[in-house]
Design an enzyme around this catalytic site. Structure first.
Site, short mmCIF file in Angstrom:
data_model
loop_
_atom_site.label_atom_id
_atom_site.label_comp_id
_atom_site.label_asym_id
_atom_site.label_seq_id
_atom_site.Cartn_x
_atom_site.Cartn_y
_atom_site.Cartn_z
N LYS A 58 43.15 29.15 33.56
CA LYS A 58 42.44 29.77 32.44
C LYS A 58 43.41 30.10 31.31
CE LYS A 58 38.87 31.87 35.37
NZ LYS A 58 38.33 33.15 35.90
N SER A 74 42.82 35.68 34.31
CA SER A 74 42.63 36.41 35.57
C SER A 74 41.48 35.79 36.34
CB SER A 74 42.34 37.90 35.30
OG SER A 74 42.34 38.63 36.51
N ASP A 75 41.58 35.86 37.66
CA ASP A 75 40.51 35.35 38.50
C ASP A 75 40.45 36.20 39.77
OD1 ASP A 75 38.53 32.98 38.84
OD2 ASP A 75 39.52 33.15 40.79
N GLN A 76 39.26 36.35 40.31
CA GLN A 76 39.10 37.16 41.52
C GLN A 76 38.33 36.39 42.57
OE1 GLN A 76 36.36 40.76 41.85
NE2 GLN A 76 38.37 41.77 41.74
N ALA A 111 43.96 37.73 40.86
CA ALA A 111 45.16 37.06 40.35
C ALA A 111 45.25 37.23 38.84
CB ALA A 111 45.13 35.59 40.70
#
Length: 204
Positions: A58, A74-76, A111
């Site tokens: 991203k 960011s990623d979850q 993250a």
């Protein structure tokens, strides 16, 4: 508010209102641009690896379009017994998620990537970190779970509960080094990354 001249252009690579609200706490001028990255996990990919790859993807996608900027990605990924739990999308799937999770611990991998477009070496442009959050859900009856979902409708949230809202009543315990990680953007980790990138928070 810190003057815009004090920091390079800052971009949040996200269309998430939750992440925009969290980043706004830092009182830094920023833009939010959705990166439109395919978030499908790769075959055999570990949950933390998925989150880290997507956070980096991203940030990298937006950095490519906006050279010289600092870009936050960011990623979850939420997991139960090692299996990924996605966003439910509707009431029935959300209720099924909450039924499965009640009385149990869910691990959220949040993250973070800060991509510095000013870096001379592209290989060193990205700072990345995975912040884990361990959440134990209360063992609640179906009627309470159903009532919660009808009130808050958290169908765009992995785990089907908004901890920053009424969903906190479903949770028995949260363990993490970064309390904002569960909502989707770990601000303790991010402020450390921004400091290393030369950003000042108090105008000094």
């Amino acid at each position: 508010m810190i003057p815009s001249s004090a920091v390079p252009r800052l971009i949040l690579a996200s269309g998430s209102a939750y992440r925009r609200d969290l980043l706004g706490r830092l009182r830094l001028p920023f833009e939010a641009i959705a990166p439109h990255v395919d978030e499908t996990p790769l075959a055999g990919e570990a949950p933390d690896a998925t989150a880290l790859r997507l956070a980096r993807a991203k940030a990298g996608a937006i950095a490519l379009r906006h050279p010289g900027a600092l870009v936050i990605g960011s990623d979850q990924v939420a997991t139960l017994d090692g299996a990924q739990i996605g966003k439910p999308g509707d009431h029935a799937r959300a209720l099924a998620q909450l039924r499965t999770m009640r009385g149990r611990e869910v691990v959220f991998h949040t993250a973070l990537c800060l991509w510095d477009g000013r870096a001379a070496d592209p290989a060193a442009a990205a700072q990345v970190e995975n912040v884990q959050v361990f959440v134990r859900f209360r063992d609640l009856p179906d009627a309470e779970l159903d009532a919660y979902l009808r009130i808050e409708q958290p169908y765009d949230c992995a785990g089907s509960a908004k901890n920053e809202g009424l969903g906190i009543a479903l949770i028995e315990r949260i363990d993490s080094s970064d309390p904002t990680a569960l909502t989707g953007l770990p601000l303790i980790a991010l402020t450390g990354m921004l400091r290393r990138a030369g950003v000042a928070f108090f105008g000094v």
